[in-house]
Design a protein around this motif. Sequence first.
Motif, PDB file in Angstrom:
ATOM      1  N   ASP A 232       0.844  -1.186   0.000  1.00 16.07           N
ATOM      2  CA  ASP A 232       0.000   0.000   0.000  1.00 16.07           C
ATOM      3  C   ASP A 232       0.889   1.249   0.000  1.00 16.07           C
ATOM      4  OD1 ASP A 232      -1.687   2.186   0.880  1.00 16.07           O
ATOM      5  OD2 ASP A 232      -3.150   0.627   1.420  1.00 16.07           O
ATOM      6  N   PRO A 233       0.665   2.168  -0.958  1.00 12.75           N
ATOM      7  CA  PRO A 233       1.509   3.374  -1.010  1.00 12.75           C
ATOM      8  C   PRO A 233       1.545   4.152   0.310  1.00 12.75           C
ATOM      9  CG  PRO A 233       0.178   3.219  -2.994  1.00 12.75           C
ATOM     10  CD  PRO A 233      -0.291   2.119  -2.083  1.00 12.75           C
ATOM     11  N   SER A 234       0.485   4.052   1.118  1.00 13.79           N
ATOM     12  CA  SER A 234       0.489   4.777   2.398  1.00 13.79           C
ATOM     13  C   SER A 234       1.577   4.222   3.331  1.00 13.79           C
ATOM     14  CB  SER A 234      -0.886   4.702   3.065  1.00 13.79           C
ATOM     15  OG  SER A 234      -1.154   3.371   3.466  1.00 13.79           O
ATOM     16  N   VAL A 235       1.877   2.944   3.197  1.00 11.72           N
ATOM     17  CA  VAL A 235       2.950   2.334   4.010  1.00 11.72           C
ATOM     18  C   VAL A 235       4.294   2.910   3.583  1.00 11.72           C
ATOM     19  CG1 VAL A 235       4.140   0.144   4.524  1.00 11.72           C
ATOM     20  CG2 VAL A 235       1.631   0.217   4.398  1.00 11.72           C
TER      21      VAL A 235
ATOM     22  N   GLU B  14       4.764   5.824   2.111  1.00 10.96           N
ATOM     23  CA  GLU B  14       4.773   7.235   2.527  1.00 10.96           C
ATOM     24  C   GLU B  14       5.139   7.348   4.017  1.00 10.96           C
ATOM     25  OE1 GLU B  14       3.868   9.995   0.432  1.00 10.96           O
ATOM     26  OE2 GLU B  14       4.467  11.274   2.104  1.00 10.96           O
ATOM     27  N   GLU B  15       4.541   6.493   4.824  1.00 12.41           N
ATOM     28  CA  GLU B  15       4.752   6.552   6.272  1.00 12.41           C
ATOM     29  C   GLU B  15       6.208   6.236   6.649  1.00 12.41           C
ATOM     30  OE1 GLU B  15       2.093   3.984   8.393  1.00 12.41           O
ATOM     31  OE2 GLU B  15       3.149   4.286  10.303  1.00 12.41           O
TER      32      GLU B  15
ATOM     33  N   LEU C 174       3.599   9.462  -4.219  1.00 11.49           N
ATOM     34  CA  LEU C 174       4.159   9.910  -2.937  1.00 11.49           C
ATOM     35  C   LEU C 174       4.311  11.426  -2.912  1.00 11.49           C
ATOM     36  CD1 LEU C 174       7.063   7.299  -2.680  1.00 11.49           C
ATOM     37  CD2 LEU C 174       4.806   7.149  -1.607  1.00 11.49           C
ATOM     38  N   SER C 175       4.427  11.993  -1.717  1.00 13.13           N
ATOM     39  CA  SER C 175       4.743  13.419  -1.602  1.00 13.13           C
ATOM     40  C   SER C 175       6.145  13.643  -2.155  1.00 13.13           C
ATOM     41  CB  SER C 175       4.692  13.857  -0.139  1.00 13.13           C
ATOM     42  OG  SER C 175       5.736  13.218   0.580  1.00 13.13           O
TER      43      SER C 175
ATOM     44  N   SER D 122       8.820  12.686   0.373  1.00 10.69           N
ATOM     45  CA  SER D 122       9.026  11.245   0.546  1.00 10.69           C
ATOM     46  C   SER D 122       9.770  10.653  -0.643  1.00 10.69           C
ATOM     47  CB  SER D 122       7.688  10.528   0.714  1.00 10.69           C
ATOM     48  OG  SER D 122       7.118  10.907   1.939  1.00 10.69           O
TER      49      SER D 122
END
Length: 270
Positions: A211-214, A216-217, A247-248, A251
């Motif tokens: 998951d891209p949120s992982v 990013e985190e 991603l940002s 990041s």
Amino acid sequence: MIDLHTHLHPPRLFAAIRRWFAERSTWKLDHQPSEPADVAAVLRAHGVERFVFCSYAHRVGMARELNAWLAATSRELGGYGLPLATVHLDDSAYLDDFETALDDGCIGIKIHEDVQRLHVEDPRFDPIYERLGERGFVLAHVGPIPWSEDLDAPRRVERVLQRHPGLRFVVAHMGGEIVSKYVALLARYPNLYLDTTMAFASESPMTLEIDPSVIEEHADRIVYGTDFPNVPYSYDAELRAIDALGLSAASRNAIVRENALRLIGAKESP
Ligand SMILES: [Zn+2]
């Protein structure tokens, strides 16, 4: 952009590795360069400002010569590529070999558990981990990725980091299919990193669903690597896939550059 995980090998070893892939895998590597200058040219053409490269001693008695070749190759490339040392734990002077390699310009060590038939937590590595201290780093291919899973692999990495909390330890290929087990370790081990090598490119035979949120985190501990030129697809495939994660900017920059700068010691680009 810095590529923390590429491969250069002396011609005979490179030919043997290519033969291995041709005979035992479906990976097509024939079109990829193998001469150091040719590999470096591809990286430069794709905007890579610095890269780290490695080989591995899979037999007794070859590490010293291999390290000398790696260091000489780095010098021939004007320092554009930075080498990681290799040791074979059954060589009686393996600690000497490592020290010589550091003196000669190697910036850390590559360990390949599967090819070298050993474990990262082998106590014979302890003096090497101590010697590296908080400088340089370990790049480790842990377990038989991608051929099968080894559920104990993250625990071996964890035990190394418990014994050597200051050691900077990069797990290649995001740890493979058991990536979530490594992600869970990131919070507890601030010097643990995961490299992106072959884990994102859609053409890769070992793409992971993450998951891209992982990403990013944990962008402060994920570092861009490719395994080039031993990949059955074009150089930019990994980067295109990372860019597609959305991603940002901060990041993305951490992953493709800033984290690696920290690991290689922020040497100026040649
Ligand atoms: Zn590799």
